[in-house]
Structures are given as structure tokens and as C-alpha cells.
Write a protein that holds these residues in place. Structure first.
Motif, PDB file in Angstrom:
ATOM      1  N   UNK A 135       0.838  -1.190   0.000  1.00 35.70           N
ATOM      2  CA  UNK A 135       0.000   0.000   0.000  1.00 35.70           C
ATOM      3  C   UNK A 135       0.877   1.245   0.000  1.00 35.70           C
ATOM      4  N   UNK A 136       0.306   2.368  -0.428  1.00 33.95           N
ATOM      5  CA  UNK A 136       1.012   3.638  -0.288  1.00 33.95           C
ATOM      6  C   UNK A 136       1.108   3.974   1.198  1.00 33.95           C
ATOM      7  N   UNK A 137       2.071   4.834   1.601  1.00 30.96           N
ATOM      8  CA  UNK A 137       2.123   5.222   3.008  1.00 30.96           C
ATOM      9  C   UNK A 137       0.802   5.771   3.530  1.00 30.96           C
ATOM     10  N   UNK A 138       0.124   6.608   2.738  1.00 32.20           N
ATOM     11  CA  UNK A 138      -1.123   7.192   3.212  1.00 32.20           C
ATOM     12  C   UNK A 138      -2.179   6.121   3.438  1.00 32.20           C
ATOM     13  N   UNK A 178       3.677   9.172  10.722  1.00 35.66           N
ATOM     14  CA  UNK A 178       4.248   9.770   9.518  1.00 35.66           C
ATOM     15  C   UNK A 178       5.035   8.682   8.800  1.00 35.66           C
ATOM     16  N   UNK A 179       4.970   8.662   7.469  1.00 33.51           N
ATOM     17  CA  UNK A 179       5.698   7.652   6.716  1.00 33.51           C
ATOM     18  C   UNK A 179       6.136   8.145   5.350  1.00 33.51           C
ATOM     19  N   UNK A 214       3.030  10.022   3.591  1.00 34.02           N
ATOM     20  CA  UNK A 214       1.737   9.896   4.251  1.00 34.02           C
ATOM     21  C   UNK A 214       1.779  10.522   5.624  1.00 34.02           C
ATOM     22  N   UNK A 215       0.660  11.103   6.046  1.00 31.73           N
ATOM     23  CA  UNK A 215       0.531  11.703   7.371  1.00 31.73           C
ATOM     24  C   UNK A 215      -0.827  11.319   7.942  1.00 31.73           C
ATOM     25  N   UNK A 231       3.165  16.538   4.863  1.00 27.51           N
ATOM     26  CA  UNK A 231       4.404  16.184   4.169  1.00 27.51           C
ATOM     27  C   UNK A 231       4.739  17.303   3.198  1.00 27.51           C
ATOM     28  N   UNK A 232       5.885  17.941   3.406  1.00 22.26           N
ATOM     29  CA  UNK A 232       6.370  19.002   2.515  1.00 22.26           C
ATOM     30  C   UNK A 232       7.577  18.488   1.756  1.00 22.26           C
TER      31      UNK A 232
END
Length: 600
Positions: A526-529, A576-577, A588-589, A597-598
Motif C-alpha cells: 500500500x502507499x504510506x497514506x 508519519x511515513x 503519508x501523514x 508532508x512538505x
């Protein structure tokens, strides 16, 4: 001496070895208190993709400060320092210079585990949190006291890491936070809600005058809050370094605030402060899914518990945990819960400050050896047992008693990956929300300042069990309390390239939030988010908490039929990832907090 871990050596060693305050203040429920800060609503997040670098932090202002430092040519460590200084301003309930933390940093060649955990004063005794009758005092009573404050380690750790792995001048890293402190920042919805809900912060006159209106109401969302005292303190630290915090006027002001409290004053001295030393430890790495997962050794219990849980599931190799759908079934969750109970039983008995407690078999990795994990996996039955006991890693016969369950809180997490593939994971904390509730102005006489930790309540309140057997995590002079903080970096062991950075706040539940996110990102692809947004689980020895509103009644009933004691709760993680992919750095946050995430 700095202890650096080359990844090739870490992986070779593995191959050879087979690696919110809504509770009743008068009588808190230990399992309820093992949750993180209170829930304050969801912030919708779709995830991020950045091409060159990314900074994930618990507040957008902090993430942008880290981005600014990377744009100026700073290293990941430089960026993390700027992020943390802003977090101490805009998210004071979770971390700041009055606390401590763990920083896992990869400079492209070596991995360093920087230990900035607080220490107990030389005058601390094992009966610190016992009442006159020798019984453990109420947790919240212990929290709001000078005696709960450990010697803060954050600044010394950050400065040591900067000297080793920083590139920009130290004073330059303070500029974003000083500007925000002087010009002001809007009070966020989360900060407002936490101020409004906290039953103890009013008791500190300085905090009451700074964070509340004249009518005693929490500062409203959007209020432009300046912090002139913290700005002045930051300016001094930027010019003089961390020594200014541990000696001189700032140190004297800190002691004045904690040694004169009406309840449980601190025994801390100027010598305790001046003598604090961060430690550069050897990271603890373990092989999982053909990846090298690296985290913190004791005094953190996070990496060992996370990798025990994942390692036991890998040994079982059951289809029930092979994918997201199967995992969130009665069979999959039963296996996860039982693996967690085994890991937490070992944690309760063996894990504490390694300068005070010997590792089982002389090596903490004994808890992760394949044969040991196989033996623990064999203990999992179709129906949960009433009691789970610690195992015998390294054939150890120990006279230690397991630590009873007690509350843990805390923290904020930062993940950074820069344009050169260097990165870090840093988790920092003042422990309970708003720490000890003691706001100090550094002797500036200005409004505001920083909050002091209550990290000594992470020690076992009981020094021994009824049979007189000592508890590993008891209070002792100079000792660092056991933590659950789990800053994690994942590497490709063949290329030695950084693959992922992640971590979370959440007290003892940090272990589960980190394990869940690793499963989602690396096993289920999966994506981090998407991994972060999966339903939360927090399994302890006595009960399992499932995130409220995320599980249907059938699943709860099915788990209870397997002997599990389950309850629904708000589980407000703050994960956070970051994940490196061919498409870029995916970020992802956690939507349960205010993470961002910046990057570029």
C-alpha cells in the motif's frame, strides 16, 4: 564514542545469526491511558508524491520549516532540528526542548541511533512514586509534579547529531522557529481542543496565563499566539549552544520550577543537568520480508516488540495475514493479538535501560532469533489463553519480575528523506499531553516558554513484585526510563539504499501503529497514506483496543468467541511515513492529527 552501524555488517550479522485527557483523573484505567492523546477529529489526507526530498511532521508549519532548511542545502539532520524547534512551539502538548527523544539517522554510509532519552536525577530512589503506605500513587497525581521531570535530553542529542551529521550552521536552524515565535502562529484546532479538555494545565499559573483567556477559556482556534519567552530562549541557544540550557540561568530557572512544587518536588540538581550526555547507540536491525528493518535498541522497547510481532507472524506464514482483507478478519486479528501478547510479556520482564539491565543471553537480538520466534509462535492456540508469560531467550533464567501494566503517552514523529537518499526517523516526547504541566520562561520574565516532561512516570511505579523480585524498569539514579518510541528506517540490504522512514506517537500503542504501517507499506504494497489510514489496533496483555467505528459487530463477537477481551476506543495515532519508489518519494501523514508532508 559514536557507534556507527554499517548496513552491510548489520545484514551479515543477521545471516550469521539465522534479526487525550478525557479519563477520570481520580482513577484512570491503565489500558485506557495506554492510548495516545485524545481524538480531535480527522483531517482528510490524500497522500503526497515528491521527486527529490520530503519532510513529514506533525504540523504543516514544522514540515515547511524542514523543507526550507533542505532548500538551503541542509542535511536531513539539519532539517529535523528546525522541524523539532517549530514543533515545540506549535505542538507543545507533544514534544519540545523540555523533553527527550530518539533519532535514527542515516548519512549515506552509517546508521546512528542517537539516544536523547531523559535520565533520573542522582537523588531519585526506587520508591519515588510510592505513597506513605508503600503503594503506587495515582498516575495523574504523579504526572503533575516536579518529581516526574527527568533531565531533558533533546537539545543535547540534537546538538551531538548536528556536530556529526549537520551541514548548515547551528544558529541558522533556529531561524524558522524564532520567526514564528516572535510574529505568531494561529492556534490549531487540535491545540485548542486539547487545551480545552486538559484538567491539569490550569494549575500552573504560567500556563494558565499564557494558554487561556482572562475568563479561563482555552485560546480559540485561529488565535495568533506569540511566544516571546521561547523566542528569547531559542536566540540564546542558537548563539551559545545546548550548554546554555544545561548550565547557567536557564538551568537555574528550570530547577527553581521543579524543586519547589507543592507536591512531590524534584531532587534534580545543577550537577544532574550539567552532567547529561546523549548516547550514540548501535541501531538494532532485523531481517523481514527480505528487507532490513532498523530501529532503536533499549531503553526503547519499540523495535524489539515490533519485530517480535512481525517475526512471529512471518514464522506462522498463515494466509490470514497475507493481505489486508485477510488480516482484518477474526482469524487474522486473533493471530496478531496473540503474537502481540507474547511480545508484550517479554517487554514487561526484560526491557529497560541497558546500562542497568543485562540483555537476555547477553544480546538483545536473542529476542529476535528465528528459533526463539518459532518457539513463541508454537504457543499461539485457536483460543486465547488467560495469561501469557515471558519466554526464555538465550536460555535465560531470570529473577526479574514482569512490570504491571501502567499508563504511557506521548510524542511526535518526524520522517525525512533528502535528495541524496539520506534520511532519518525521529520520535520525541514530553510524555503525557502537556508533560508535567510546568511551563518555564527561562528566567526571561516574558510570556510563554516551554513545557517540562513527566518522563519519569515511564518507570515502573512498583520497584519489585510481592515476592521481592526486582522489576527491570524500576526507578534508579541516572537511569533512562523504558520507552515505546519506534523510529524506523527500512533498507534494501543488497543495495544499502534507504527504502522507508516511519514512526508514530501513541505511548505503548506506538508499537502497534508502527507494525501496522510496516505491514501495509511493505507486505501489502500500500502507499504510506493508505497504510497509515488502516484501522488501528492496540493489543496489550489484558485487553485489546480496536479503533472506534472501524470494525463491525461480527468481528468483535468473533474475537470474543476466540477468548479475546476487546473494546472499542478512539486510537489517535500520529503516524508519519515516507516510501521511496520509482515514481518518487511517497509520503503519508495521519488523518487523526495534523500531520503534513512538505517537499520537492
Amino acid at each position: 564514542m559514536t557507534r556507527k552501524t554499517p548496513l552491510a555488517l548489520a545484514f551479515a550479522a543477521l545471516l550469521i545469526g539465522c534479526a487525550g485527557l478525557s479519563e477520570d483523573v481520580s482513577s484512570p484505567d491503565p489500558v485506557e491511558l495506554q492510548q495516545p492523546e485524545m481524538a480531535t477529529g480527522l483531517q482528510e489526507r490524500e497522500g503526497w508524491v515528491h521527486e527529490n526530498y520530503a519532510v513529514a511532521a506533525a504540523n504543516p508549519l514544522a514540515a515547511e520549516a524542514g523543507k526550507q532548511i533542505l532548500e538551503q542545502g541542509g542535511s536531513a539532520v539539519d532539517a529535523a532540528i528546525a522541524v523539532q524547534l517549530v514543533l515545540g512551539l506549535v505542538e507543545p502538548q507533544s514534544s519540545g526542548i523540555g523533553g527527550g527523544g530518539f533519532l535514527l539517522s542515516w548519512d549515506g554510509e552509517h546508521l546512528i541511533a542517537w539516544d536523547g532519552r531523559e535520565t533520573a536525577p542522582a537523588g531519585a530512589t526506587p520508591d519515588l512514586f510510592l505513597d506513605a503506605e508503600g503503594r503506587p500513587m495515582n498516575f495523574m497525581e504523579a504526572v503533575a509534579s516536579g518529581g516526574a521531570v527527568g533531565v531533558p535530553g533533546l537539545l543535547a542529542m540534537l546538538e551531538a547529531a548536528h556536530k556529526e551529521q549537520g551541514e548548515l550552521p547551528w544558529e541558522q536552524l533556529f531561524e524558522p522557529a524564532i520567526q514564528l515565535a516572535e510574529e505568531g502562529f494561529p492556534v490549531s484546532s487540535r491545540l485548542h481542543q486539547m487545551l480545552a479538555a486538559d484538567p491539569l494545565l490550569h494549575s500552573n499559573p504560567a500556563a494558565r496565563g499564557f494558554y487561556f483567556t482572562q475568563e479561563g477559556e482555552a485560546l480559540p482556534e485561529g488565535h495568533l499566539l506569540t511566544n516571546p519567552a521561547l523566542a528569547a530562549i531559542y536566540r540564546q541557544l542558537a548563539q551559545e549552544g545546548s550548554e546554555a540550557f544545561y548550565t547557567g540561568a536557564l538551568a537555574e530557572n528550570l530547577l527553581e520550577n521543579i524543586t519547589r512544587t507543592e507536591h512531590l518536588p524534584s531532587s534534580m540538581t545543577l550537577e544532574d543537568l550539567a552532567g547529561y550526555q546523549p548516547i550514540a547507540r548501535e541501531a538494532l536491525c532485523a531481517s523481514w520480508l527480505e528487507q532490513l528493518v532498523c530501529g532503536f535498541p533499549p531503553p526503547s522497547s519499540g523495535q524489539l516488540a515490533v519485530m517480535q510481532i512481525l517475526g512471529i507472524l512471518e514464522v506462522l506464514n498463515k494466509p490470514e495475514t497475507a493481505n489486508q482483507e485477510n488480516f482484518y478478519s477474526p482469524e487474522g486479528l486473533h493471530l496478531y493479538i496473540e503474537a502481540s501478547r507474547l511480545a508484550f510479556a517479554d517487554r514487561a520482564k526484560y526491557l529497560a535501560d541497558p546500562d542497568f539491565v543485562e540483555a537476555p543471553g547477553g544480546d538483545w537480538s536473542s529476542l529476535l532469533q528465528p528459533d526463539y520466534l518459532k518457539s513463541r509462535a508454537r504457543e499461539i492456540a485457536p483460543v486465547a489463553r488467560d495469561e501469557v508469560r515471558a519466554g526464555f531467550p538465550g536460555n535465560l533464567i531470570s529473577n526479574l519480575a514482569p512490570q504491571p501494566e501502567q499508563p504511557e503517552y506521548g510524542t511526535s514523529h518526524i520522517s525525512i528523506i533528502d535528495s541524496q537518499g539520506r534520511g532519518l526517523a525521529m520520535t520525541t516526547s514530553v510524555e503525557q499531553a502537556f508533560g508535567s504541566r510546568i511551563l518555564v520562561d527561562g528566567g526571561t520574565g516574558l510570556a510563554g516558554g516551554y513545557l517540562l516532561n513527566n518522563q519519569l512516570t515511564d518507570f515502573s511505579f512498583r520497584p519489585e513484585d510481592d515476592a521481592g523480585r526486582p522489576i527491570a524498569n524500576r526507578v534508579e539514579p541516572g537511569k533512562r526510563p523504558r520507552s515505546s518510541m519506534s523510529p524506523t528506517l527500512v533498507f534494501n540490504p543488497h543495495s544499502e539504499e534507504l527504502v522507508a522512514s516511519l514512526g508514530s506517537p501513541g505511548g505503548a500503542a506506538i508499537i502497534h501503529y508502527t507494525a501496522k504501517t510496516l505491514l501495509g507499506m511493505l507486505q501489502w504494497q500500500l502507499s504510506p497514506q493508505d497504510a497509515i489510514q488502516l484501522p488501528n489496533i492496540a493489543a496489550f496483555d489484558s485487553r485489546t483496543l480496536l479503533e472506534k467505528g472501524r470494525f463491525d459487530d461480527y468481528l468483535l463477537v468473533s474475537l470474543e468467541a476466540r477468548g479475546q477481551k476487546v473494546e472499542e476506543r478512539e486510537l489517535t495515532s500520529g503516524i508519519q511515513g515516507l516510501l521511496v519508489t520509482p515514481q518518487g518519494i511517497l509520503g503519508g501523514a495521519d488523518p487523526r492529527r495534523e500531520g503534513w508532508v512538505a517537499g520537492d
